[in-house]
Structures are given as structure tokens and as C-alpha cells.
Design a protein around this motif. Structure first.
Motif, PDB file in Angstrom:
ATOM      1  N   LEU A 171       0.811  -1.209   0.000  1.00  0.00           N
ATOM      2  CA  LEU A 171       0.000   0.000   0.000  1.00  0.00           C
ATOM      3  C   LEU A 171       0.849   1.265   0.000  1.00  0.00           C
ATOM      4  CD1 LEU A 171      -2.785  -1.038   2.544  1.00  0.00           C
ATOM      5  CD2 LEU A 171      -2.723  -1.354   0.062  1.00  0.00           C
ATOM      6  N   ILE A 172       2.011   1.203   0.650  1.00  0.00           N
ATOM      7  CA  ILE A 172       2.947   2.336   0.665  1.00  0.00           C
ATOM      8  C   ILE A 172       4.319   1.814   0.273  1.00  0.00           C
ATOM      9  CG2 ILE A 172       4.080   4.098   2.051  1.00  0.00           C
ATOM     10  CD1 ILE A 172       1.641   4.338   3.742  1.00  0.00           C
ATOM     11  N   LEU A 178       0.106   3.802  -2.864  1.00  0.00           N
ATOM     12  CA  LEU A 178      -0.364   3.169  -4.095  1.00  0.00           C
ATOM     13  C   LEU A 178      -1.892   3.078  -4.023  1.00  0.00           C
ATOM     14  CD1 LEU A 178       2.313   0.331  -4.382  1.00  0.00           C
ATOM     15  CD2 LEU A 178       2.409   2.692  -5.219  1.00  0.00           C
ATOM     16  N   HIS A 179      -2.541   4.114  -4.512  1.00  0.00           N
ATOM     17  CA  HIS A 179      -3.996   4.220  -4.382  1.00  0.00           C
ATOM     18  C   HIS A 179      -4.718   3.083  -5.113  1.00  0.00           C
ATOM     19  CE1 HIS A 179      -3.975   8.136  -2.374  1.00  0.00           C
ATOM     20  NE2 HIS A 179      -2.993   8.475  -3.186  1.00  0.00           N
ATOM     21  N   LYS A 180      -4.127   2.590  -6.202  1.00  0.00           N
ATOM     22  CA  LYS A 180      -4.757   1.489  -6.928  1.00  0.00           C
ATOM     23  C   LYS A 180      -4.826   0.236  -6.049  1.00  0.00           C
ATOM     24  CE  LYS A 180      -4.368  -1.252 -11.152  1.00  0.00           C
ATOM     25  NZ  LYS A 180      -3.569  -1.473 -12.414  1.00  0.00           N
ATOM     26  N   ASN A 181      -3.720  -0.071  -5.362  1.00  0.00           N
ATOM     27  CA  ASN A 181      -3.710  -1.227  -4.466  1.00  0.00           C
ATOM     28  C   ASN A 181      -4.623  -1.007  -3.267  1.00  0.00           C
ATOM     29  OD1 ASN A 181      -1.886  -2.321  -6.198  1.00  0.00           O
ATOM     30  ND2 ASN A 181      -0.125  -2.181  -4.834  1.00  0.00           N
ATOM     31  N   ASP A 206       6.306   8.980   6.165  1.00  0.00           N
ATOM     32  CA  ASP A 206       7.117   8.422   7.250  1.00  0.00           C
ATOM     33  C   ASP A 206       7.247   6.900   7.150  1.00  0.00           C
ATOM     34  OD1 ASP A 206       7.386  10.965   8.343  1.00  0.00           O
ATOM     35  OD2 ASP A 206       5.552  10.761   9.538  1.00  0.00           O
ATOM     36  N   ALA A 207       6.524   6.291   6.230  1.00  0.00           N
ATOM     37  CA  ALA A 207       6.545   4.825   6.096  1.00  0.00           C
ATOM     38  C   ALA A 207       7.396   4.427   4.898  1.00  0.00           C
ATOM     39  CB  ALA A 207       5.136   4.272   5.941  1.00  0.00           C
ATOM     40  N   PHE A 208       8.306   3.499   5.105  1.00  0.00           N
ATOM     41  CA  PHE A 208       9.102   2.963   4.009  1.00  0.00           C
ATOM     42  C   PHE A 208       8.334   1.855   3.285  1.00  0.00           C
ATOM     43  CE2 PHE A 208      12.436   0.129   2.301  1.00  0.00           C
ATOM     44  CZ  PHE A 208      13.069   1.032   1.465  1.00  0.00           C
ATOM     45  N   PHE A 219       1.623  -4.966   7.928  1.00  0.00           N
ATOM     46  CA  PHE A 219       3.064  -4.987   8.187  1.00  0.00           C
ATOM     47  C   PHE A 219       3.620  -3.634   7.792  1.00  0.00           C
ATOM     48  CE2 PHE A 219       7.441  -5.635   6.712  1.00  0.00           C
ATOM     49  CZ  PHE A 219       7.997  -6.161   7.868  1.00  0.00           C
ATOM     50  N   CYS A 220       4.331  -3.000   8.725  1.00  0.00           N
ATOM     51  CA  CYS A 220       4.814  -1.636   8.508  1.00  0.00           C
ATOM     52  C   CYS A 220       6.292  -1.535   8.844  1.00  0.00           C
ATOM     53  CB  CYS A 220       4.005  -0.648   9.347  1.00  0.00           C
ATOM     54  SG  CYS A 220       4.500   1.077   9.138  1.00  0.00           S
TER      55      CYS A 220
END
Length: 227
Positions: A171-172, A178-181, A206-208, A219-220
Motif C-alpha cells: 500500500l505504501i 499506491l492508491h490502486k492497491n 514516514d513509512a518505508f 506490516f509496517c
């Protein structure tokens, strides 16, 4: 200088298009016809890039011709099995029921040292551990061990385990949403902001990495600050 750059860029994207048409294969997995095509395209592209006296079309037209020929051969291979065998070849069994097929090895010019090396790379110490070894059209060796050499599965051990294998969706990616996902997962920006807040993050930048699997597990990975 600008002419050289423009010619290089055009040929680069043309070759990239050709490789995309060939499919997602690594060099070691190319069939003979695909490997020949790759080598010829690379040679044709270098000539107009180095010699400005040669028109750009002198390199572009042969490359397009080769790509069209490759697509035609691919279509013919789909509909004609004999033609496919002629162009792509057919797999060769080098070990059958634990026995070396020496005649097949000689026909394919596959040495014993190469066979043993490939078996070792796949975790087999000797020929006796292998029931079948098949030399594929791509040159890769597929090894099928005896049942006694295979690790036991949950079904063989009579264990009724829950299938918990899931496919996470990104998602990021490096701070980019990733707006499509996100839409595929049935989530929106409001859900994303709440999720980031639970992870202690104030914004997507802030998220990799942020993924969501089929069971709803998040999972972040936080982005590290640049040194």
C-alpha cells in the motif's frame, strides 16, 4: 552531442520494448531463439549509436523486423507443436529411475561434471538420490528426487493444518501511497490514516513499507532518517 543523446535514447527504449515483448525471463532462462534475438538486437543497436554517418533507421528497421519475426514465431509455436519443437527444442531426460542416460547426455553435450555440479547446487550429493533429472529447453536442470529423499509434507504426516499462506499487497512504497492497491483491498484514505496513526506515523511519507494481507494483517516498516 544532442544527436548522439537522442539516438541513444530512442534505441534504448526500442530495445526495452523488445525485451518486454519477450516476456519476463532472465538471461539464463532464455530459449535458443530468444537468446539469438537478444544478441542480434544488441549488435544492431550499437552500430547507429557509434557511427553517426549511418541513418538511425538503418538500426531501427532491422530491430523492428526481428521483433516482428519473434512475435510471428511465438504465435506459430502456440498453434503448431512440431514447429514449437523445431524452434524451441524439447526437454531431455538425463536421469531416469536413478539411471544415467548416457546417450542423451552425449546428444546434448552435457558432461558428467556439469550434471554433478547442478545436482549439488540443488542439494543432492549423488545420482542415487535422484529419480528424474530433466534438461529443460532453457538449459535449466529440473531435479525430481525419490520419495524417500523428499521432506515429508503435512498431508503425509496426517496433520490437518490451517492454510495460513497469504499474499500481502503493498500500500505504501517508500513513502508513496499506491492508491490502486488501496482500492483493490477495499480500503480508503481514512483507513490508511488510522492505520498509520496506530503504527506511530503521522503521514505516509514516514513509512518505508506498508502491506496488507488477505487476513487483514498489517506490516509496517518505518522510514529511516537520511544520514
Amino acid at each position: 552531442m544532442m544527436t548522439a543523446s537522442a539516438r541513444t535514447v530512442i534505441l534504448y527504449f526500442l530495445i526495452m520494448l523488445g525485451l518486454r515483448l519477450m516476456g519476463k525471463r532472465q538471461i539464463g532462462e532464455l530459449e535458443p531463439s530468444e537468446l539469438v534475438l537478444t544478441m542480434m538486437i544488441s549488435d544492431l543497436a550499437t552500430v547507429p549509436m557509434q557511427d553517426f554517418g549511418i541513418p538511425l533507421l538503418a538500426g531501427v528497421i532491422p530491430i523492428l523486423t526481428l521483433l516482428a519475426l519473434s512475435m510471428l514465431l511465438s504465435q506459430l509455436s502456440l498453434y503448431n507443436l512440431r514447429f514449437r519443437e523445431l524452434v524451441c527444442g524439447k526437454p531431455a531426460v538425463l536421469i531416469r529411475n536413478g539411471q544415467l542416460q548416457q546417450e542423451t547426455m552425449r546428444k546434448n553435450r552435457y558432461t558428467l561434471d556439469e550434471l554433478l555440479e547442478e545436482l549439488r547446487t540443488q542439494g543432492f550429493s549423488g545420482i542415487a538420490d535422484v529419480k528424474y533429472a530433466v534438461l529443460e529447453n532453457s538449459g535449466q536442470l529440473s531435479v525430481l528426487p525419490w520419495t524417500r529423499q523428499q521432506p515429508p509434507t503435512a498431508a503425509q504426516m496426517g496433520l490437518d493444518l490451517e492454510d495460513d499462506v497469504t499474499l500481502p499487497v503493498i500500500l505504501i512504497n517508500d513513502g508513496r501511497v499506491l492508491h490502486k492497491n488501496l482500492k483493490i483491498c477495499g480500503k480508503d484514505d481514512t483507513w490508511l490514516r488510522k492505520t498509520l496513526k496506530r503504527e506511530g506515523l503521522s503521514s505516509p511519507q514516514d513509512a518505508f513499507l506498508l502491506t496488507l494481507d488477505e487476513q487483514g494483517q498489517v506490516f509496517c516498516v518505518k522510514k529511516e532518517s537520511a544520514p
